[in-house]
Design an enzyme around this catalytic site. Structure first.
Site, PDB file in Angstrom:
ATOM      1  N   GLU A 136       0.884  -1.173   0.000  1.00  0.00           N
ATOM      2  CA  GLU A 136       0.000   0.000   0.000  1.00  0.00           C
ATOM      3  C   GLU A 136       0.913   1.211   0.000  1.00  0.00           C
ATOM      4  O   GLU A 136       1.676   1.428   0.938  1.00  0.00           O
ATOM      5  CB  GLU A 136      -0.904   0.005   1.235  1.00  0.00           C
ATOM      6  CG  GLU A 136      -1.871   1.163   1.255  1.00  0.00           C
ATOM      7  CD  GLU A 136      -2.039   1.782   2.627  1.00  0.00           C
ATOM      8  OE1 GLU A 136      -1.754   2.987   2.772  1.00  0.00           O
ATOM      9  OE2 GLU A 136      -2.423   1.044   3.549  1.00  0.00           O
ATOM     10  N   CYS A 169      -2.838   8.090   4.252  1.00  0.00           N
ATOM     11  CA  CYS A 169      -2.730   7.535   2.897  1.00  0.00           C
ATOM     12  C   CYS A 169      -4.027   7.687   2.128  1.00  0.00           C
ATOM     13  O   CYS A 169      -4.034   7.601   0.893  1.00  0.00           O
ATOM     14  CB  CYS A 169      -2.315   6.071   2.964  1.00  0.00           C
ATOM     15  SG  CYS A 169      -3.415   5.049   3.972  1.00  0.00           S
TER      16      CYS A 169
END
Length: 676
Positions: A258, A297
């Protein structure tokens, strides 16, 4: 102020910082508060400890036992979370940020534990999908199963969520039955260390199930093999460097990533000023810019709005951002704290300068802003900074540069297709959102943009009171994204557990599949019931235990009485000529639900006993019509058993109805709760 020594936990021992240790400064004051790192860690001993001690201990447990362990761990962390709050302030996080990180991580562990109990078996093998008939007679079958990898999971986590980032990976890993070595980012590893200490000191984890590296991993990745997993969260550059490890590729080591994500949020064309959606959009953008000081994020980096409304939007965003109190995160009045470090502050300013080549800063001056209760010169503080790109089509860096802080850029679109194209210019993100009250707008964005985003969040006046927000990954749903976002997937309930298991195709007879999956497969050997199954307690019943009933004739009077009693007078049951014209029926036929009722009457034991409740049925199918004069009998087989509480468990029964010619007329699975 004393400097804290942040330890690693390696091969069963806590090890103090050593050679190669780094200093860690408070995000609030800039003062050194801790040191962490030890280049002398014996990585092969750590891997061996995980594989040889932790792995076997975890695999010996069933999925349900591991789920109960996770729930107990989450409960213990919840009861002791104040200690983590106290430490986390020095990362620049406010109390609201702590709730996202610490409480959010604990909540994720609770959800994964619940998923394990409800959706996985109380056994060692997870069945993935249904049974496939591979032979003509049903004596050669196939079934996909999942079993735990027999290696170790190496978790490399980012600085922004020192607790959630660890627990969202750790929970599915432990549920799968795989030990983990956790490596948090050094800048905030002191919070992670506190969380790991709490878990280890609880005594709930088997020895070797969890280890911690507070510093560099050394050459650990070079010693991984096909049974191991690397799960990474961080920058694309670091992910590429790790992915490119020749040994990882050569040995086909699983790598879940990720990474960078230029997430977008689209203001629907219907969401004009004065609508609840416009106000909601402003609130969402400002929250994503300021929560964790924009160090998420999933934060909104590109704000995509109708070109004719960008002025109104910038005015509304600026007014709301202007009310944001920046300061010491320990103060209740503070709404945005500091970035995690001065290095991160400098990086954000460098990236903001790159954005400034294609966009104009319309709010927030990093050289002139007020900080409450702290020294802006010593702490890693920045104001929210909003940019406007007047020509998003020719812009490049706006679509490929992430300033990982309180920075967003407004982009104007001409029409909805243009909005979708701009969102997709990010080349892959964790999440895109659209704020609209028009379902057609939501559908257009989902179809046009779904391939580029791991999650699409849609909100309006209907769902706004319950929604968790653009930037909130939920353990029930997949977290990850394609392209620039890394191409990986985490969470998603049981889907997240599969990253740490091997999917294997098993082929064999019904008896073989039944034994492997601990779930009776039609065609497998039946065990004659020693007594009526409804008189036997949960612990006494055996998988495959079967009762065959005597047949019962279905009469025309039965059909007519059922029709009159229930009001179900559908023509196929009441009109011979009309039924005969139906290609599925030879004439009048029995109601399907009449057959179910008769079946229950044939196998139910009326006396009080261990069967506590009928909780439903699954997979009901009617294969052949039953006409007046047919004689129907029932086969009732214990298909599976799942413990639920200390007092009762769920029994799944396979039920088939056949006629006087032994032709199957109906099939379903009955669920009951039975006392132990």
């Amino acid at each position: 102020m004393s400097v804290q020594q942040i330890h690693s936990f390696a091969a069963g021992q806590w090890l103090a910082p050593g050679a190669g240790a780094r200093q860690i400064a408070s995000a609030i004051t800039g003062e050194v508060i801790a040191t962490a790192g030890n280049d002398a860690l014996d990585v092969q001993a750590m891997l061996g400890f995980a594989r040889d001690t932790g792995g076997p201990a975890l695999r010996q447990m069933t999925f349900h036992q591991r789920a109960k362990m996770l729930k107990a761990l989450a409960t213990h962390l919840h009861q002791n979370r104040q200690a983590m709050y106290d430490l986390s302030f020095d990362t620049g996080a406010t109390q609201a940020d702590n709730l996202i990180d610490i409480d959010g991580g604990i909540g994720t562990m609770f959800v994964i534990a619940s998923k394990g109990r409800r959706e996985m078996p109380d056994g060692h093998v997870y069945l993935d999908g249904g049974v496939e008939q591979l032979g003509r007679t049903g004596q050669f079958l196939g079934q996909h199963i999942c079993t735990p990898l027999q290696g170790v999971a190496v978790h490399i986590n980012a600085f922004n969520f020192p607790v959630w980032g660890m627990l969202e990976k750790l929970a599915p890993t432990l549920l799968a039955g795989v030990p983990a070595i956790v490596k948090p980012a050094t800048a905030s590893c002191y919070v992670t260390e506190a969380c790991v200490r709490l878990m280890l000191e609880s005594g709930l984890l088997p020895e070797g199930a969890l280890q911690l590296v507070t510093g560099g991993l050394g050459d650990m990745l070079d010693h991984l093999g096909c049974q191991d997993v690397v799960s990474f969260t961080g920058s694309a550059d670091t992910a590429l460097k790790l992915r490119s490890n020749r040994l990882l590729m050569e040995r086909s080591v699983r790598f879940v990533a990720e990474q960078d994500s230029l997430n977008a949020s689209i203001l629907g064309p219907d969401s004009v000023p004065g609508t609840p959606e416009f106000d909601l959009f402003v609130k969402e953008v400002c929250r994503e810019m300021t929560a964790k000081a924009g160090q998420k994020c999933t934060a909104i980096r590109r704000v995509i709005a109708p070109a004719e409304r960008t002025g109104d939007l910038i005015e509304a965003l600026s007014a709301r951002l202007g009310k944001t109190v920046i300061g010491d995160p320990r103060n209740e009045a503070t709404r945005m704290g500091a970035l995690v470090s001065d290095a991160q502050r400098r990086d954000v300013l460098e990236k903001a300068a790159i954005l400034g080549q294609e966009a104009t800063r319309v709010f927030g001056d990093p050289d002139a802003f007020e900080v409450q209760g702290a020294d802006a010169e010593k702490g890693a503080f920045l104001p929210p900074m909003l940019f406007h790109c007047a020509d998003p089509d020719s812009a490049l860096r706006v679509h490929d540069t992430e300033a990982f802080g309180p920075v967003s850029t407004v982009l104007g679109y001409r029409d909805l297709d243009h909005a979708v194209a701009l969102a997709n210019r990010g080349e892959g993100s964790l999440v895109a959102s659209v704020i609209t009250h028009d379902p057609e707008v939501a559908r257009h964005v989902a179809i046009g943009s779904g391939a580029y985003h791991g999650r699409i969040y849609i909100n309006d006046r209907v769902s706004m009171k319950e929604s968790t927000g653009h930037g909130s990954p939920l353990p029930h749903m997949v977290h990850g994204g394609p392209g620039r976002a890394g191409g990986g997937e985490e969470l998603g309930g049981v889907r997240g557990v599969m990253h740490y298991m091997q999917r294997t195709a098993i082929q064999g007879s019904p008896d073989m599949l039944s034994a492997i999956g601990n779930r009776w497969v039609p065609g497998a050997t039946e065990i004659p019931a020693p007594a009526h199954p409804f008189t036997r307690r949960f612990g006494e019943l055996q998988i495959g235990e079967t009762l065959h009933t005597e047949p019962r004739e279905v009469t025309l009077e039965d059909i007519e009485h059922f029709a009159e009693f229930t009001g179900d007078t559908f023509y196929a049951h009441m009109d011979e000529e009309a039924a005969a014209r139906n290609p599925f029926f030879p004439g009048r036929v029995a109601h399907g639900y009449l057959l179910l009722s008769f079946a229950a009457g044939q196998f139910v034991m009326p006396d009080e006993g261990p069967v506590l409740a009928n909780t439903g049925l699954d997979g009901l199918r009617f294969m052949q019509p039953v006409v007046p004069g047919d004689r129907v009998k029932v086969r009732l087989t214990v298909k599976a058993k799942t413990g639920r509480t200390e007092e009762y468990g769920e029994v799944r029964w396979h039920v088939t109805l056949t006629n006087q010619d032994d032709a199957q007329v109906a099939e379903y699975e009955l669920l009951t709760m039975n006392a132990y």
